[in-house]
Design an enzyme around this catalytic site. Structure first.
Site, PDB file in Angstrom:
ATOM      1  N   GLU A   1      59.530  29.595 -63.999  1.00 11.15           N
ATOM      2  CA  GLU A   1      59.115  30.854 -63.364  1.00 11.15           C
ATOM      3  C   GLU A   1      57.940  30.556 -62.448  1.00 11.15           C
ATOM      4  OE1 GLU A   1      60.815  33.819 -63.874  1.00 11.15           O
ATOM      5  OE2 GLU A   1      62.126  32.292 -64.714  1.00 11.15           O
TER       6      GLU A   1
ATOM      7  N   CYS B   1      51.480  36.743 -59.941  1.00  6.54           N
ATOM      8  CA  CYS B   1      52.680  36.334 -59.211  1.00  6.54           C
ATOM      9  C   CYS B   1      53.370  37.564 -58.632  1.00  6.54           C
ATOM     10  CB  CYS B   1      53.613  35.578 -60.130  1.00  6.54           C
ATOM     11  SG  CYS B   1      53.856  36.420 -61.684  1.00  6.54           S
TER      12      CYS B   1
HETATM   13  P1  NAD Z   1      50.261  25.137 -61.572  1.00  3.35           P
HETATM   14  O1  NAD Z   1      51.661  24.792 -61.225  1.00  3.35           O
HETATM   15  O2  NAD Z   1      49.170  24.457 -60.870  1.00  3.35           O
HETATM   16  O3  NAD Z   1      50.003  24.873 -63.127  1.00  3.35           O
HETATM   17  C1  NAD Z   1      50.799  25.475 -64.118  1.00  3.35           C
HETATM   18  C2  NAD Z   1      50.835  24.562 -65.322  1.00  3.35           C
HETATM   19  O4  NAD Z   1      51.530  23.379 -64.976  1.00  3.35           O
HETATM   20  C3  NAD Z   1      49.469  24.142 -65.812  1.00  3.35           C
HETATM   21  O5  NAD Z   1      49.459  24.142 -67.223  1.00  3.35           O
HETATM   22  C4  NAD Z   1      49.347  22.724 -65.281  1.00  3.35           C
HETATM   23  O6  NAD Z   1      48.516  21.909 -66.058  1.00  3.35           O
HETATM   24  C5  NAD Z   1      50.778  22.258 -65.389  1.00  3.35           C
HETATM   25  N1  NAD Z   1      51.128  21.101 -64.549  1.00  3.35           N
HETATM   26  C6  NAD Z   1      50.549  20.655 -63.418  1.00  3.35           C
HETATM   27  N2  NAD Z   1      51.179  19.554 -62.964  1.00  3.35           N
HETATM   28  C7  NAD Z   1      52.191  19.298 -63.812  1.00  3.35           C
HETATM   29  C8  NAD Z   1      53.223  18.325 -63.876  1.00  3.35           C
HETATM   30  N3  NAD Z   1      53.346  17.351 -62.986  1.00  3.35           N
HETATM   31  N4  NAD Z   1      54.111  18.391 -64.897  1.00  3.35           N
HETATM   32  C9  NAD Z   1      54.031  19.366 -65.815  1.00  3.35           C
HETATM   33  N5  NAD Z   1      53.076  20.318 -65.807  1.00  3.35           N
HETATM   34  C10 NAD Z   1      52.166  20.285 -64.831  1.00  3.35           C
HETATM   35  O7  NAD Z   1      50.137  26.723 -61.447  1.00  3.35           O
HETATM   36  P2  NAD Z   1      48.850  27.630 -61.734  1.00  3.35           P
HETATM   37  O8  NAD Z   1      47.904  27.507 -60.598  1.00  3.35           O
HETATM   38  O9  NAD Z   1      48.357  27.398 -63.113  1.00  3.35           O
HETATM   39  O10 NAD Z   1      49.482  29.080 -61.739  1.00  3.35           O
HETATM   40  C11 NAD Z   1      49.593  29.886 -60.621  1.00  3.35           C
HETATM   41  C12 NAD Z   1      51.038  29.947 -60.164  1.00  3.35           C
HETATM   42  O11 NAD Z   1      51.826  30.472 -61.211  1.00  3.35           O
HETATM   43  C13 NAD Z   1      51.254  30.872 -58.985  1.00  3.35           C
HETATM   44  O12 NAD Z   1      52.122  30.265 -58.072  1.00  3.35           O
HETATM   45  C14 NAD Z   1      51.907  32.098 -59.624  1.00  3.35           C
HETATM   46  O13 NAD Z   1      52.702  32.845 -58.733  1.00  3.35           O
HETATM   47  C15 NAD Z   1      52.704  31.473 -60.706  1.00  3.35           C
HETATM   48  N6  NAD Z   1      53.031  32.430 -61.766  1.00  3.35           N
HETATM   49  C16 NAD Z   1      54.328  32.848 -61.892  1.00  3.35           C
HETATM   50  C17 NAD Z   1      54.664  33.777 -62.854  1.00  3.35           C
HETATM   51  C18 NAD Z   1      56.083  34.233 -63.034  1.00  3.35           C
HETATM   52  O14 NAD Z   1      56.398  34.860 -64.043  1.00  3.35           O
HETATM   53  N7  NAD Z   1      56.969  33.964 -62.095  1.00  3.35           N
HETATM   54  C19 NAD Z   1      53.678  34.287 -63.688  1.00  3.35           C
HETATM   55  C20 NAD Z   1      52.366  33.840 -63.535  1.00  3.35           C
HETATM   56  C21 NAD Z   1      52.046  32.892 -62.573  1.00  3.35           C
END
Ligand code: NAD
Length: 517
Positions: A287, A321
């Site tokens: 997501e 999001c």
């Molecule tokens: P991000 O992708 O930077 O991080 C999300 C998670 O992924 C963190 O726990 C991070 O440590 C981990 N991560 C980073 N690199 C990784 C890798 N290579 N492999 C596995 N995990 C890894 O996102 P963020 O800044 O934490 O969150 C914001 C984003 O989330 C925005 O784009 C927002 O739109 C989205 N979001 C979507 C929803 C939804 O339901 N669609 C809900 C909330 C947030």
């Protein structure tokens, strides 16, 4: 199991002095607990690591909220190993018993609500009402998925042919890696984890590095609720350090991820590659982001539309999001709506959310502050800034004022890319057709809204608005569990619809068993 019907957790009434008092007391108490260390929890044991994650208050980055362990591949391996071993017993635990743990976790979260809210304020920079909505959502996930498991525990009805019995039922899948973002650190982490667990899986739970303390609190609550050791293995760490390892490992059966599109696509790619000893096609629930639009046509209630644009664009500083980041206005009402939006956004109370009445706090991190600041610069070439100032010094907190760019071209970067901050791009449209075309001309497809009294426009948008969650004549954020199942398609994700009837089966294997008599 005799349970009351599902009902959303009510929001707190902040005009009630006793709630204000309880919140102030919780803030003070949590203030006294800042700076503590939280190790990993693997198989019920506290595991110390060489490194640590230092979590700071985004309103005051010199204040340390707490420290957690920082998993390396070594601890990630331990967590996967423990999850694998525990799967055997947990997957055989009765679904009712699993559901009871979620119900108890919900009760604990309710009892600890003000404390959880206070952590949200300190670590997430959330204003009180935003923190409350989020903890209520976490409670809703627990209550809803517990009931969903009870609904699905014996499978679902299918047809049989004469002389045979056909059964269709679900079984737990295996070890899940749950990777959460920082923007809903209680709700999304609790929701993804509880769905995986109640379905009979064991998990490695990785919160965001920016909100690891709240992650530790969520892990604590599951522990207090009586979840057997090793079912949930709390594994805070940097995504860049352990993410790939967890996703690629042969023991991982599924990955449940919420976060940015770049990380989501990487996970999807890595999970697709078979490695030695891997005996399944990994399932990936991803997501991701959004570039969500609200269309206001010339028949709309303009006051209500403006109020809901502001609510949807600036709630939690636009870091949802689902946040409205594009307002597409019919040219005949463009000036009037824009004026109203500017007036309402201008008076939002921005500040340190420890105080009651603050409507907008900081953005989460220096990284996010820099990113949003860059988009504010870009916007100067792409539209007319009708509200907002250049951000100040991040050392004084990661504050960005509500910003509006008018007259933005639909193809501009600020109209196409996810900014994830309090920046709204306002785009004029000739007619409804063009407005819908502009809204859909984006790779994301998460939320969207239409303000209109025109039945034909609403019916068209019902079919044609390219978004997983479409809302008419209301705000487009704050999806309620069980009421507005949430999730997008396009680059916004795999349309898993958290908080909906199709979500739990994503965490289980469906089996068809046929017996001829
Ligand atoms: P991000 O992708 O930077 O991080 C999300 C998670 O992924 C963190 O726990 C991070 O440590 C981990 N991560 C980073 N690199 C990784 C890798 N290579 N492999 C596995 N995990 C890894 O996102 P963020 O800044 O934490 O969150 C914001 C984003 O989330 C925005 O784009 C927002 O739109 C989205 N979001 C979507 C929803 C939804 O339901 N669609 C809900 C909330 C947030």
């Amino acid at each position: 199991m005799g349970l009351l019907p599902y009902k959303n957790e009510p929001y707190l009434d902040w005009s009630d002095e006793s709630n204000q008092k309880a919140m102030r007391a919780a803030l003070e108490e949590v203030q006294g607990s800042l700076g503590r260390s939280y190790p990993l929890i693997i198989g019920g044991k506290r595991v110390e690591t060489d490194g640590e994650i230092v979590s700071v208050n985004p309103s005051n980055p010199s204040q340390v909220v707490g420290r957690t362990g920082r998993a390396t591949e070594r601890e990630a391996d331990m967590a996967l190993e423990t999850s694998t071993k525990t799967f055997d017993s947990w997957s055989k635990t009765e679904p009712e018993a699993r559901a009871r743990i979620l119900l108890r976790a919900a009760a604990i979260m309710r009892r600890r609500k003000f404390e959880m809210l206070a952590w949200e304020v300190h670590e997430g920079g959330k204003p009180w009402a935003e923190a409350d909505a989020q903890v209520a959502e976490a409670i809703d996930f627990l209550e809803y998925y517990a009931r969903e498991m009870l609904r699905l525990k014996d499978g679902v009805d299918i047809y049989s042919i004469p002389g045979e019995e056909s059964r269709y039922f679900y079984q737990p899948m295996g070890v899940g890696v749950v990777i959460a973002p920082w923007n809903f650190p209680t709700a999304i982490l609790t929701g993804m984890s509880s769905a995986a667990i109640v379905a009979g899986n064991t998990i490695v739970m990785k919160p965001s590095e920016f909100t690891s303390i709240i992650g530790a609190k969520v892990a604590e609550i599951f522990e207090e609720a009586g979840l057997p050791e090793g079912v949930l293995n709390f594994c805070p760490g940097f995504g860049g350090e352990i993410g790939d390892y967890l996703v690629q490992d042969a023991r991982t059966r599924f990955v449940s991820f919420t976060g940015s599109v770049a990380t989501g696509l990487r996970i999807n790619e890595l999970a697709a590659k078979q490695i030695e000893n891997q005996r399944w096609v990994k399932r990936v629930i991803v997501e991701t982001g959004g570039k969500d639009a609200m269309i206001i046509d010339d028949s709309a209630d303009l006051d209500a539309a403006a109020a809901d644009i502001v609510k949807s664009a600036y709630g939690y500083s636009g870091q949802k999001c689902s946040a409205a980041s594009r307002a597409i206005l019919h040219r005949d009402v463009y000036d009037e709506v824009l004026d109203k939006v500017v007036e309402k956004a201008r008076v939002l109370k921005v500040g340190v959310p420890e105080s009651a009445g603050i409507e907008m706090g900081p953005v989460i991190s220096e990284q996010q502050f820099e990113k949003v600041s860059d988009y504010i610069e870009t916007g100067k070439d792409e539209g007319e800034r009708v509200l907002g100032e250049d951000p100040g010094d991040p050392e004084n907190g990661y504050f960005v004022s509500p910003t509006i760019y008018g007259g933005v071209d639909p193809k501009a970067r600020i109209a196409q890319e996810e900014i994830f901050g309090p920046v709204l791009s306002v785009i004029p449209a000739r007619d409804f057709d063009e407005a819908l075309r502009i809204a859909n001309d984006n790779p994301y497809g998460l939320t969207g809204g239409v303000y209109s009294k025109n039945r034909y426009h609403l019916e068209r948008a019902r079919q044609e608005f390219k978004a997983g969650n479409v809302y008419f004549n209301r705000s487009i954020t704050g999806a309620l569990v069980g009421v507005q199942p949430f999730g997008g398609f396009g680059l916004s994700g795999t349309d898993s619809k958290a908080g909906g009837p199709d979500y739990l089966p994503l965490h289980m294997l469906a089996r068809t068993v046929v017996e001829r008599f």
